[in-house]
Design a protein around this motif. Structure first.
Motif, PDB file in Angstrom:
ATOM      1  N   PRO A  46       0.828  -1.213   0.000  1.00 30.98           N
ATOM      2  CA  PRO A  46       0.000   0.000   0.000  1.00 30.98           C
ATOM      3  C   PRO A  46       0.861   1.262   0.000  1.00 30.98           C
ATOM      4  O   PRO A  46       1.757   1.414   0.822  1.00 30.98           O
ATOM      5  N   GLU A  51       1.401  -0.071  -6.568  1.00 30.31           N
ATOM      6  CA  GLU A  51       0.527  -0.649  -5.546  1.00 30.31           C
ATOM      7  C   GLU A  51      -0.421  -1.691  -6.143  1.00 30.31           C
ATOM      8  O   GLU A  51      -1.133  -1.434  -7.099  1.00 30.31           O
ATOM      9  N   ARG A  53      -2.676  -4.558  -4.161  1.00 33.53           N
ATOM     10  CA  ARG A  53      -3.015  -5.201  -2.893  1.00 33.53           C
ATOM     11  C   ARG A  53      -3.109  -6.716  -3.023  1.00 33.53           C
ATOM     12  O   ARG A  53      -2.737  -7.447  -2.102  1.00 33.53           O
ATOM     13  N   ARG A  57      -0.838  -9.082  -0.812  1.00 35.06           N
ATOM     14  CA  ARG A  57      -1.513  -9.908   0.195  1.00 35.06           C
ATOM     15  C   ARG A  57      -1.307 -11.397  -0.023  1.00 35.06           C
ATOM     16  O   ARG A  57      -1.494 -12.191   0.904  1.00 35.06           O
TER      17      ARG A  57
END
Length: 221
Positions: A46, A51, A53, A57
């Motif tokens: 982030p 970026e 996610r 993740r």
């Protein structure tokens, strides 16, 4: 001490060569995997340059899971994969496979920490000048973190030396195998002392060289 248990110079030289081979190849392939992993962790987090996610993740917990496994457990757990990849599960070549999988996420996390130390203002200035993300990474982020990355690779190399010693418990070769086969199983204290001294020399030499290179890199900036 029984004369039959005394190691020969040929055995010692072979063990040193096997250790250097394991460390060298594992560090090379581990760095080829780990450095891009570290960069990816930084740029996809982030607020990062790229970026993403989803990527972050997925990648972040995978790295944590692999790093949480002790090397000896990882070595045993992937024996079928090692056997499939190199057609054997014992010996120096077989030991390189788990060593790479062990050190790659370790390097990735260390590289991530090094890159996060770069002054964000430098990256923002580069972006303001119109630099593309890959240009920011290659021409600004990596050069600014260069001295820290040297220490990162030094730490990874020392960690690998310790892991190669553990690989000796399953016949991986090297100084660890020599210490187990002769020092422990044959109660040969001399062999244990020799292997410990050699490992200490390796670690001290690598750490000193890494510190010197890092200092030189900082002065040249």
């Amino acid at each position: 001490m029984n004369i039959d248990t005394i190691i020969t110079s040929e055995q010692l030289i072979r063990a040193v060569n096997e250790t250097l081979r394991m460390v060298g190849f594992s560090l090379l392939f581990g760095a080829l995997l780990g450095i891009p992993i570290g960069i990816l962790l930084v740029v996809t987090r982030p607020g990062g340059l790229l970026e993403n996610r989803l990527v972050y993740r997925v990648l972040n917990p995978v790295i944590n899971v692999v790093r949480s496994l002790p090397f000896i457990i990882l070595l045993v757990a992937i024996l079928p994969f090692t056997r499939w990849l190199v057609n054997t599960s014992i010996g120096t070549t077989a030991a390189i496979v788990p060593l790479v999988l062990y050190v790659a996420p370790y390097i990735g996390r260390l590289v991530e920490n090094s890159l996060l130390e770069v002054n964000p203002g430098i990256l923002e200035a580069a972006q303001a000048m119109g630099a593309k993300p890959w240009q920011v990474i290659w021409h600004f982020m990596l050069p600014e973190a260069f001295s820290s990355l040297i220490l990162t690779m030094t730490t990874a190399t020392i960690g690998l030396i310790g892991a190669t010693a553990m690989a000796g418990t399953v016949g991986g070769g090297g100084l660890g195998d020599l210490a187990i086969s002769y020092g422990y199983q044959r109660f040969d204290t001399f062999t244990v002392v020799i292997t410990v001294v050699l490992l200490v020399i390796f670690v001290q030499g690598i750490q000193s060289a890494g510190n010197a290179l890092a200092r030189r890199a900082r002065r040249e900036r």
